[in-house]
Design a protein around this motif. Sequence first.
Motif, mmCIF file in Angstrom:
data_model
loop_
_atom_site.group_PDB
_atom_site.id
_atom_site.type_symbol
_atom_site.label_atom_id
_atom_site.label_comp_id
_atom_site.label_asym_id
_atom_site.label_seq_id
_atom_site.Cartn_x
_atom_site.Cartn_y
_atom_site.Cartn_z
ATOM 1 N N PHE A 5 0.814 -1.006 -0.112
ATOM 2 C CA PHE A 5 -0.102 -0.102 0.071
ATOM 3 C C PHE A 5 0.851 1.200 -0.092
ATOM 4 C CE2 PHE A 5 -2.687 -3.567 1.843
ATOM 5 C CZ PHE A 5 -3.761 -3.256 1.017
ATOM 6 N N PHE A 6 1.928 1.104 -0.144
ATOM 7 C CA PHE A 6 3.225 2.081 -0.086
ATOM 8 C C PHE A 6 3.133 2.758 -1.377
ATOM 9 C CE2 PHE A 6 7.698 3.556 -0.056
ATOM 10 C CZ PHE A 6 7.394 4.986 0.681
ATOM 11 N N ARG A 32 3.359 8.231 0.519
ATOM 12 C CA ARG A 32 2.169 8.405 1.047
ATOM 13 C C ARG A 32 1.425 6.899 1.153
ATOM 14 N NH1 ARG A 32 -1.507 8.243 -3.038
ATOM 15 N NH2 ARG A 32 -0.789 8.859 -5.013
ATOM 16 N N CYS A 33 0.479 6.749 1.857
ATOM 17 C CA CYS A 33 -0.549 5.398 2.153
ATOM 18 C C CYS A 33 -1.380 5.359 1.067
ATOM 19 C CB CYS A 33 -0.849 5.460 3.573
ATOM 20 S SG CYS A 33 -1.926 4.021 3.854
ATOM 21 N N SER A 34 -1.701 4.438 0.647
ATOM 22 C CA SER A 34 -2.813 4.423 -0.607
ATOM 23 C C SER A 34 -3.894 3.453 -0.057
ATOM 24 C CB SER A 34 -2.256 3.661 -1.878
ATOM 25 O OG SER A 34 -1.908 2.248 -1.469
ATOM 26 N N GLU A 47 6.921 5.266 10.654
ATOM 27 C CA GLU A 47 5.975 4.632 9.718
ATOM 28 C C GLU A 47 6.445 4.290 8.264
ATOM 29 O OE1 GLU A 47 1.530 6.307 10.629
ATOM 30 O OE2 GLU A 47 3.081 7.896 9.970
ATOM 31 N N LEU A 48 7.451 5.394 7.799
ATOM 32 C CA LEU A 48 8.120 5.145 6.473
ATOM 33 C C LEU A 48 9.071 3.762 6.798
ATOM 34 C CD1 LEU A 48 8.733 8.669 5.477
ATOM 35 C CD2 LEU A 48 7.400 7.077 4.323
ATOM 36 N N GLU A 49 9.666 3.408 7.804
ATOM 37 C CA GLU A 49 10.250 2.461 7.942
ATOM 38 C C GLU A 49 9.609 1.128 7.668
ATOM 39 O OE1 GLU A 49 12.463 1.985 11.566
ATOM 40 O OE2 GLU A 49 13.260 3.873 11.522
ATOM 41 N N GLY A 50 8.402 1.105 8.323
ATOM 42 C CA GLY A 50 7.615 -0.046 7.831
ATOM 43 C C GLY A 50 7.177 -0.044 6.315
ATOM 44 N N CYS A 51 6.892 1.104 5.859
ATOM 45 C CA CYS A 51 6.517 1.310 4.501
ATOM 46 C C CYS A 51 7.570 0.567 3.645
ATOM 47 C CB CYS A 51 6.073 2.366 4.030
ATOM 48 S SG CYS A 51 4.605 3.123 4.905
ATOM 49 N N ASN A 52 8.753 1.050 3.874
ATOM 50 C CA ASN A 52 9.928 0.760 3.105
ATOM 51 C C ASN A 52 10.101 -0.637 3.148
ATOM 52 O OD1 ASN A 52 11.638 3.075 1.530
ATOM 53 N ND2 ASN A 52 10.735 3.715 3.340
ATOM 54 N N LEU A 53 10.191 -1.474 4.267
ATOM 55 C CA LEU A 53 10.484 -2.536 4.747
ATOM 56 C C LEU A 53 9.596 -3.911 4.515
ATOM 57 C CD1 LEU A 53 12.803 -2.007 7.807
ATOM 58 C CD2 LEU A 53 13.359 -2.690 5.380
ATOM 59 N N TYR A 55 5.706 -5.955 5.429
ATOM 60 C CA TYR A 55 5.252 -6.495 6.137
ATOM 61 C C TYR A 55 4.914 -5.673 7.402
ATOM 62 C CZ TYR A 55 5.494 -11.125 4.155
ATOM 63 O OH TYR A 55 5.533 -12.077 3.074
ATOM 64 N N ALA A 56 4.324 -4.669 7.228
ATOM 65 C CA ALA A 56 3.975 -3.708 7.985
ATOM 66 C C ALA A 56 2.558 -4.205 9.119
ATOM 67 C CB ALA A 56 3.667 -2.239 7.603
ATOM 68 N N LYS A 57 3.027 -5.097 9.883
ATOM 69 C CA LYS A 57 1.694 -5.752 10.387
ATOM 70 C C LYS A 57 1.312 -4.839 11.607
ATOM 71 C CE LYS A 57 1.626 -9.826 8.648
ATOM 72 N NZ LYS A 57 0.539 -10.485 8.126
ATOM 73 N N SER A 58 2.245 -4.041 12.228
ATOM 74 C CA SER A 58 1.882 -2.897 13.129
ATOM 75 C C SER A 58 1.084 -1.921 12.707
ATOM 76 C CB SER A 58 2.945 -2.786 14.230
ATOM 77 O OG SER A 58 4.001 -1.924 13.270
ATOM 78 N N CYS A 59 0.957 -1.675 11.576
ATOM 79 C CA CYS A 59 0.648 -0.361 10.881
ATOM 80 C C CYS A 59 -1.031 -0.426 11.134
ATOM 81 C CB CYS A 59 0.933 -0.318 9.451
ATOM 82 S SG CYS A 59 -0.075 1.184 8.717
#
Length: 136
Positions: A5-6, A32-34, A47-53, A55-59
Amino acid sequence: MACPFFMPTERAGDIAFPHPARLPLGTSWRGRCSVAGHEQSVLDHKELEGCNLGYAKSCLRLPKERACDAVRFVVVSDSGNSISLQFVLETGHLPAAHGVLEYDQRLRAWISSHSDNRIQKMAECFLQSYLDRKCP
């Protein structure tokens, strides 16, 4: 693997990662988040760390129902005239879909692209990072 979704918009040299060239999109990106209803959200560094990496399950924005959890790219061939990128969409750490995207370097155009604008944009960012490393 980048979050599916990034939507990357620009390089983010100020987000520290130990090995930026090993990131899923070849370097760190702002974007941005889509996810529907969150398109205007401003993403902070965490948040960008999760987006870049991926499996942002904590998002908190991550939809419960989704086609995949992460996106991965790799260059499978570079003839000098064209570049083939393989993409893999993963769900639960397993491949859910895959395919090949083709870029013509002479025409500076995609011969085949992905139908999902988010995946295509990530492919373009990955390709840009690859080309920048190849020809600094």
